[in-house]
Write an enzyme that holds these catalytic residues in place. Structure first.
Site, PDB file in Angstrom:
ATOM      1  N   GLU A 160       0.831  -1.203   0.000  1.00 14.49           N
ATOM      2  CA  GLU A 160       0.000   0.000   0.000  1.00 14.49           C
ATOM      3  C   GLU A 160       0.869   1.258   0.000  1.00 14.49           C
ATOM      4  O   GLU A 160       0.508   2.270  -0.598  1.00 14.49           O
ATOM      5  CB  GLU A 160      -0.907   0.027   1.236  1.00 14.49           C
ATOM      6  N   GLU A 181      -5.254   6.576  11.389  1.00 11.97           N
ATOM      7  CA  GLU A 181      -5.411   7.286  12.661  1.00 11.97           C
ATOM      8  C   GLU A 181      -4.212   8.191  12.939  1.00 11.97           C
ATOM      9  O   GLU A 181      -4.363   9.293  13.469  1.00 11.97           O
ATOM     10  CB  GLU A 181      -5.572   6.284  13.819  1.00 11.97           C
ATOM     11  N   LYS A 214     -10.342   6.097   2.857  1.00 15.56           N
ATOM     12  CA  LYS A 214      -9.478   5.418   1.894  1.00 15.56           C
ATOM     13  C   LYS A 214     -10.423   4.746   0.897  1.00 15.56           C
ATOM     14  O   LYS A 214     -11.208   3.868   1.265  1.00 15.56           O
ATOM     15  CB  LYS A 214      -8.611   4.374   2.576  1.00 15.56           C
TER      16      LYS A 214
END
Length: 122
Positions: free
Chosen positions: A21, A72, A98
């Site tokens: 990612e 977060e 996302k």
């Protein structure tokens, strides 16, 4: 109370728990709003008496450029900088989506939101 907000701010960034990612990246949407007590009349037309939403964007963009494992962590960093930049702000709310997170099914977006309330004794 005065509320200043940016909603639907879009970024391509490299946040994610998994290494791929942070290499491939993804699309994100940020919503940020702040609330504060009006200290001055806005008839004087001075930006110093409010929260500059251009500055909100600059702060959000800065933190979206820094790859993090957790959404977060990104949201908390945005809130922490807003608290420092605008100490008169009473409430800060930041939401981060996302889009199409890497899950086995079809998911429109994941979503993290943190709300900060200034303590009464500050």
């Amino acid at each position: 109370m005065v509320r200043v907000a940016l909603q639907g701010v879009r970024f391509f960034a490299f946040h994610g728990f998994y290494p791929e990612e942070r290499v491939l990246g993804n699309h994100f949407i940020v919503d940020v709003d702040v609330e504060f007590l009006q200290q001055h009349h806005f008839t004087n037309d001075e930006i110093a008496h409010t929260v500059n939403y251009e500055q909100l964007y600059i702060i959000v963009a800065k933190h979206m450029k820094q790859p993090r494992k957790l959404l977060e962590t990104v949201v908390q960093a945005i809130i922490d900088e807003l608290k420092t930049t605008y100490p008169f702000v009473e409430t800060i709310r930041v939401g981060l989506k996302k889009l199409s997170p890497p899950l086995p099914g079809i998911v429109e977006h994941s979503f993290i939101e943190i709300t900060y309330h200034k303590p009464d004794d500050v």
